[in-house]
Write a protein that holds these residues in place. Sequence first.
Motif, PDB file in Angstrom:
ATOM      1  N   LEU A  49      -6.134  -2.079   5.485  1.00 57.77           N
ATOM      2  CA  LEU A  49      -5.732  -2.859   4.320  1.00 57.77           C
ATOM      3  C   LEU A  49      -6.950  -3.578   3.719  1.00 57.77           C
TER       4      LEU A  49
ATOM      5  N   VAL B 134      -1.199  -5.162  -1.932  1.00 53.26           N
ATOM      6  CA  VAL B 134      -2.610  -4.835  -2.173  1.00 53.26           C
ATOM      7  C   VAL B 134      -3.101  -5.511  -3.457  1.00 53.26           C
TER       8      VAL B 134
ATOM      9  N   LEU C 240      -2.453   1.996  -0.696  1.00 52.11           N
ATOM     10  CA  LEU C 240      -2.238   1.279  -1.946  1.00 52.11           C
ATOM     11  C   LEU C 240      -0.862   1.593  -2.518  1.00 52.11           C
TER      12      LEU C 240
ATOM     13  N   GLY D  57      -9.437  -1.286   2.052  1.00 52.44           N
ATOM     14  CA  GLY D  57      -8.921  -0.879   0.742  1.00 52.44           C
ATOM     15  C   GLY D  57      -9.094  -1.978  -0.288  1.00 52.44           C
ATOM     16  N   VAL D  58      -8.781  -3.203   0.117  1.00 53.71           N
ATOM     17  CA  VAL D  58      -8.881  -4.342  -0.808  1.00 53.71           C
ATOM     18  C   VAL D  58     -10.329  -4.555  -1.245  1.00 53.71           C
TER      19      VAL D  58
END
Lengths: 188, 623
Positions: B360, B297, B290, B363-364
């Motif tokens: 990614l 992000v 992030l 995390g999103v």
Amino acid sequence: MFASPDILVLFAHLAIHRSKINRAMIDAISGLERVVFHDLLETYPDFYIDIEREQALLRRAAFIVFQHPIYWYGAPAIFKHWQDVVLTRGFAYGEGGTALQGKQFALAVSTGGLPDTYRADGIHRYPLEVFLRPFEQMAHFCGMRYLPPLVLQGGHDLPEAVIAAHARRFRQWLEDYRPGKATGAHKE
Amino acid sequence: MEGHGPLFNVFIFLLAAVIAVPLSTRLGLGSVLGYLLAGVVIGPWGVALIADPRDILHFAEFGVVLLLFLIGLELNPQRLWALRRPILGMGGLQVLGTTAALGGAALLLGFEWRAALMAGMALALSSTAIGLQLLTERNLLPTAAGSASFSILLFQDIAVIPMLAIIPVLAGRHPETTMYSHWISFFTAAAVIGGIIVGGRFLTRLLLRIIAATRLRELFTAFSLLLVVSIALLMQVIGLSMALGTFLAGVLLADSEYRHALESDIEPFKGLLLGLFFIAVGMSVDFGLLLQRPGLVLLMVLGLLAIKAAVLYGLGRWSGLPLSQQALFAIVLSPGGEFAFVLVTVAVASGAMLPAARDLLVGVVALSMMTTPLLLSLNQRFIEPRFAAPTPPAMDVVAHEHNPVLIAGFGRFGQIVGRLLHANGVGTTVLDHDPEHIEMVRKFGFKVFFGDGTRLDLLSAAGADQARLLVVAVDDPEQALRIARLAREHFPNLLLLGRAWDVAHVFQMQDQGVAEVERETFEGALRLGERALIRLGFTAWQAKQAVHQFRAHDEKLLAELYQHFQEDLEVRAAISMSARVRLREQMQKDEVFFGAHRDADWQTSNDGPGRPEPVTGRDTDAP
């Protein structure tokens, strides 16, 4: 104005949950301070009547009313049984039987048939008064004054307004009662 | 922080939850956000008390499985069938529409088309755990929006199966063998699901009955968990969604008499594991990534939420949800879900997606899960109040039916009460812990709950807060008192009626506020006594009057005795301790009363106005 209730309304109806007239009448007099309303079938569903209690209620009242629909030219059976067990010798009549002397008595009854069915040419052949005579005589025999009944006839399909008016009249009839004075007779 | 024992981890989890969740709910943000934040704090990017969230996440996924099992328990097959349109229609449109939109967005971000499609599918799925938790917590599940959300989440759980199957095909790995093995797994899956349906319907009930007969509560709990775990494992082995399998099992047990016992046994485990799941999600947010590309992000999180919410909003309008609920509906289902973690992992394994893209996306998704509770709170505070009309419950997805009467204990006594009420059209709910009673009465259409009424959760589940009467008809005097106490304490509006063992028990029940108490043997004994009198030559009327009189005398006696019982500790002790003392007292009073009356003709001595003439009423309508 009235120190204690002086009107006793004895009531019986086998299907009060379906009744319109008697329901409206009961509702109309609920809350009247001078009236003791006493549902016999609700109190004694198995006909085991508390005689002492009933006699005490009668002693306290000055005006006694039988409220019921007319069944088979008379009152619902529990009224007859009530008479048989409560109005005993020594209480209501006979030696020492003076408990009811001087009280007033009246009927507040309803019939399914219209007034013209209670005539010589109607299906019931006699005026309603004829069928009510046993009550008149009961009152007389016990030393009570029999007042003209409050009657509503044709209960099967009376308009709401007529029933409501009758209920109000019932309330007024009781409110107008004065000890020792005859209340006005009504007949529809 | 490695090397700490598991007990230390448990300590950290519980501590974090106990601190964070009350704070979050106090702030009006709901428990889910509290758990997520607690996870962030104790995770690798917070104070790093727990190093690797992955194992925990894996373990805590079981909370979702339990959640789905419980939801299944609320939905019997008929109700599920009634929901088929919203499930297929709304669910299908949501998954297809969102996959297309998000896939397109991923293409724009430079994903390769297959990876973009996989990302689209993964992100189209919403979080069942978060969505349902948010809805139940705010009591929104019975609303139209709640019902629609539920339908979509259910469809998504089913949609995971073909998605998982299609990813290797998309990746182009050995299409023939894959297709072949897919046919095999399709048949295996069908067989296993068929097995669950048959087993859930018949075998499980039989087993539950046997377990219930042991009367060991912890064994029943153990079996409930075993049931769910074994179905989850089975589904895992054949590569299907564990949640879907247990949901199915739940549905099949939804109309069983053990439903509420299962519910109350599983509920705490679900709550804990689901909390753990949220904590683990909070921990797995990779703040390193992030911080590396904050712009991207942020853009992706906002994009994900915006696109999903837009599709959902459109669906909500199209399906005619009430205006005030459309925003809610769009927000609840807008975050990515736990299945996204699974799908992207499979996608990477298939070779069609780069590990970096997975990190990614994970995390999103995790971030989107955190923003949703916040958005929902904002919506409730600022948007919904504009639509002044309260949201009426539209579909009773999880509503219970409520009967006016509960009967605790359905043995020799309760059965008679129940049959009488049942015969007169009074809805009756029965609680009993004897499997044989349950089995019998269930056949006659009673609503039966397994368990005894001394359990608050069971009373609640059976609808004690809505019912008018509770008939305490258990055969254990102590238990009857406990039930009465519990009911009076927690359901003060419930009128209590009770079966009493003996006079002392009558008084104890009255002390507990039981309005109507009946000695279990009294009426039967009077009836038999009455027949004895008749056999001895009394007329039926005479005998009946004698019984009436005796009953009235006894009731009066009982009332007097109760007064002594309340006022005088010695009397109380004597009555409670000795049946002989009671009997002696009663008999003495009987003698006093009946001795005086026995010779007198207690019937009316009314010889006044003669015998009545019978009224004959031929050819008349009864006036």
